[in-house]
Design a protein around this motif. Structure first.
Motif, PDB file in Angstrom:
ATOM      1  N   TYR A 286       0.778  -1.129  -0.158  1.00  0.00           N
ATOM      2  CA  TYR A 286      -0.189  -0.143   0.165  1.00  0.00           C
ATOM      3  C   TYR A 286       0.963   1.272  -0.119  1.00  0.00           C
ATOM      4  N   THR A 287       1.960   1.262   0.744  1.00  0.00           N
ATOM      5  CA  THR A 287       2.874   2.305   0.911  1.00  0.00           C
ATOM      6  C   THR A 287       3.572   2.768  -0.524  1.00  0.00           C
ATOM      7  N   LEU A 288       3.802   1.607  -1.276  1.00  0.00           N
ATOM      8  CA  LEU A 288       4.482   1.842  -2.513  1.00  0.00           C
ATOM      9  C   LEU A 288       3.577   2.163  -3.568  1.00  0.00           C
ATOM     10  N   VAL A 289       2.058   1.649  -3.446  1.00  0.00           N
ATOM     11  CA  VAL A 289       1.228   2.208  -4.328  1.00  0.00           C
ATOM     12  C   VAL A 289       0.917   3.758  -4.001  1.00  0.00           C
ATOM     13  N   GLU A 290       0.980   3.924  -2.922  1.00  0.00           N
ATOM     14  CA  GLU A 290       0.475   5.399  -2.378  1.00  0.00           C
ATOM     15  C   GLU A 290       1.554   6.610  -2.921  1.00  0.00           C
ATOM     16  N   ARG A 291       2.516   5.789  -3.244  1.00  0.00           N
ATOM     17  CA  ARG A 291       3.759   6.883  -3.450  1.00  0.00           C
ATOM     18  C   ARG A 291       4.353   6.743  -5.018  1.00  0.00           C
ATOM     19  N   TRP A 292       3.627   6.027  -5.870  1.00  0.00           N
ATOM     20  CA  TRP A 292       3.698   5.822  -7.468  1.00  0.00           C
ATOM     21  C   TRP A 292       3.055   7.029  -7.932  1.00  0.00           C
ATOM     22  N   HIS A 293       3.830   7.643  -8.901  1.00  0.00           N
ATOM     23  CA  HIS A 293       3.241   8.677  -9.686  1.00  0.00           C
ATOM     24  C   HIS A 293       3.181   8.190 -11.136  1.00  0.00           C
ATOM     25  N   PRO A 294       1.985   7.655 -11.714  1.00  0.00           N
ATOM     26  CA  PRO A 294       2.129   7.082 -13.136  1.00  0.00           C
ATOM     27  C   PRO A 294       2.419   8.047 -14.090  1.00  0.00           C
ATOM     28  N   LYS A 295       2.223   9.314 -13.894  1.00  0.00           N
ATOM     29  CA  LYS A 295       2.633  10.362 -14.877  1.00  0.00           C
ATOM     30  C   LYS A 295       4.361  10.193 -15.142  1.00  0.00           C
ATOM     31  N   THR A 296       4.875  10.164 -14.192  1.00  0.00           N
ATOM     32  CA  THR A 296       6.492  10.186 -14.409  1.00  0.00           C
ATOM     33  C   THR A 296       7.109   8.668 -14.116  1.00  0.00           C
ATOM     34  N   LEU A 297       6.010   7.719 -13.719  1.00  0.00           N
ATOM     35  CA  LEU A 297       6.649   6.379 -13.698  1.00  0.00           C
ATOM     36  C   LEU A 297       7.671   6.147 -12.687  1.00  0.00           C
ATOM     37  N   THR A 298       7.489   6.893 -11.549  1.00  0.00           N
ATOM     38  CA  THR A 298       8.673   6.986 -10.633  1.00  0.00           C
ATOM     39  C   THR A 298       7.820   6.585  -9.093  1.00  0.00           C
ATOM     40  N   PHE A 299       8.618   6.151  -8.283  1.00  0.00           N
ATOM     41  CA  PHE A 299       8.221   6.118  -6.739  1.00  0.00           C
ATOM     42  C   PHE A 299       8.673   7.543  -6.109  1.00  0.00           C
ATOM     43  N   HIS A 300       7.840   8.280  -5.387  1.00  0.00           N
ATOM     44  CA  HIS A 300       8.585   9.546  -4.627  1.00  0.00           C
ATOM     45  C   HIS A 300       8.482   9.213  -3.345  1.00  0.00           C
ATOM     46  N   LEU A 301       9.901   8.842  -2.910  1.00  0.00           N
ATOM     47  CA  LEU A 301      10.291   8.506  -1.511  1.00  0.00           C
ATOM     48  C   LEU A 301      10.856   9.500  -0.876  1.00  0.00           C
ATOM     49  N   SER A 302      11.061   9.310   0.668  1.00  0.00           N
ATOM     50  CA  SER A 302      11.674  10.413   1.149  1.00  0.00           C
ATOM     51  C   SER A 302      13.332  10.311   0.881  1.00  0.00           C
ATOM     52  N   CYS A 303      13.838   9.489   0.245  1.00  0.00           N
ATOM     53  CA  CYS A 303      15.269   9.567  -0.120  1.00  0.00           C
ATOM     54  C   CYS A 303      15.304  10.107  -1.503  1.00  0.00           C
ATOM     55  N   GLY A 304      14.151  10.250  -2.059  1.00  0.00           N
ATOM     56  CA  GLY A 304      14.166  11.027  -3.482  1.00  0.00           C
ATOM     57  C   GLY A 304      13.280  10.101  -4.444  1.00  0.00           C
ATOM     58  N   LYS A 305      13.419  10.610  -5.773  1.00  0.00           N
ATOM     59  CA  LYS A 305      12.667   9.699  -6.703  1.00  0.00           C
ATOM     60  C   LYS A 305      13.526   8.394  -6.954  1.00  0.00           C
ATOM     61  N   CYS A 306      12.664   7.388  -7.246  1.00  0.00           N
ATOM     62  CA  CYS A 306      13.294   6.230  -7.871  1.00  0.00           C
ATOM     63  C   CYS A 306      12.091   5.642  -8.806  1.00  0.00           C
ATOM     64  N   THR A 307      12.789   4.462  -9.723  1.00  0.00           N
ATOM     65  CA  THR A 307      11.878   3.893 -10.734  1.00  0.00           C
ATOM     66  C   THR A 307      12.697   2.321 -10.601  1.00  0.00           C
ATOM     67  N   ILE A 308      11.613   1.519 -11.115  1.00  0.00           N
ATOM     68  CA  ILE A 308      12.142   0.046 -11.386  1.00  0.00           C
ATOM     69  C   ILE A 308      12.429  -0.048 -12.934  1.00  0.00           C
ATOM     70  N   THR A 309      13.433  -0.505 -13.139  1.00  0.00           N
ATOM     71  CA  THR A 309      13.930  -0.841 -14.834  1.00  0.00           C
ATOM     72  C   THR A 309      13.918  -2.221 -15.050  1.00  0.00           C
ATOM     73  N   LEU A 310      13.976  -2.602 -16.220  1.00  0.00           N
ATOM     74  CA  LEU A 310      14.144  -4.163 -16.375  1.00  0.00           C
ATOM     75  C   LEU A 310      15.234  -4.520 -15.851  1.00  0.00           C
ATOM     76  N   GLU A 311      16.329  -3.847 -15.900  1.00  0.00           N
ATOM     77  CA  GLU A 311      17.534  -4.418 -15.321  1.00  0.00           C
ATOM     78  C   GLU A 311      17.312  -4.802 -13.645  1.00  0.00           C
ATOM     79  N   ASN A 312      16.645  -3.835 -13.154  1.00  0.00           N
ATOM     80  CA  ASN A 312      16.385  -4.391 -11.651  1.00  0.00           C
ATOM     81  C   ASN A 312      15.716  -5.531 -11.351  1.00  0.00           C
TER      82      ASN A 312
END
Length: 164
Positions: free
Chosen positions: A52-78
């Protein structure tokens, strides 16, 4: 953080695996095909509060998670690193015309759903599960390879069906 009552949604999980554990006899073959770690994905328990926390922090327009440490995303390499999938080699894409599906089925699985006299047109997950879920301890190597290939078919097939 508790969401406001009007925005609360229940999260339900869905499994994409073959719905049974791979037999211990086929695990070495799954490892050789680099599907050993993929076969064990459904071992992990999902924690709804973390999801739920991850869903809440997901921004579909930028395809990133907005976390306290900054923005991050999941890549195919991850994903490839987490699942230990090879990113080298030939790519499997597209549709191919199979002229003789029964021959292809025998080559990879050693049997066919058409063995009972019915016309063979497709593979059903229930047939794969029924025929390859359990192996005897004295199964020959060919039988183990066929069971591993049937398991991989189910892994890939269920992921494809869920995605559509």
């Amino acid at each position: 953080m508790v969401p406001p009552e009007d925005t609360y949604h229940v999260l339900r999980t869905r499994g994409n695996g073959p719905i049974y554990w791979p037999d211990e006899w086929i695990m070495p073959y799954l490892d050789v095909a680099r599907f050993g770690s993929v076969a064990l994905i459904h071992v992990f328990k999902l924690r709804a509060n973390l999801i739920y926390t991850l869903v809440e922090r997901w921004h579909p327009k930028t395809l990133t998670f907005h976390l306290s440490c900054g923005k991050c995303t999941i890549t195919l390499e991850n994903v490839a690193l987490q699942l230990r999938l090879s990113m080298d080699g030939d790519v499997v894409t597209g549709l191919n015309l199979v002229v003789e599906p029964i021959v292809l089925c025998y080559d990879f699985l050693g049997c066919s759903p058409g063995d009972a006299g019915a016309k063979f047109t497709n593979l059903k997950f229930s047939w794969l599960k029924e025929n390859f879920k359990r192996l005897s301890s004295n199964a020959i190597e060919r039988g183990k390879m066929c069971a591993a290939q049937a398991y991989i078919l189910q892994l890939i097939g269920r992921a494809y069906v869920k995605r559509q």
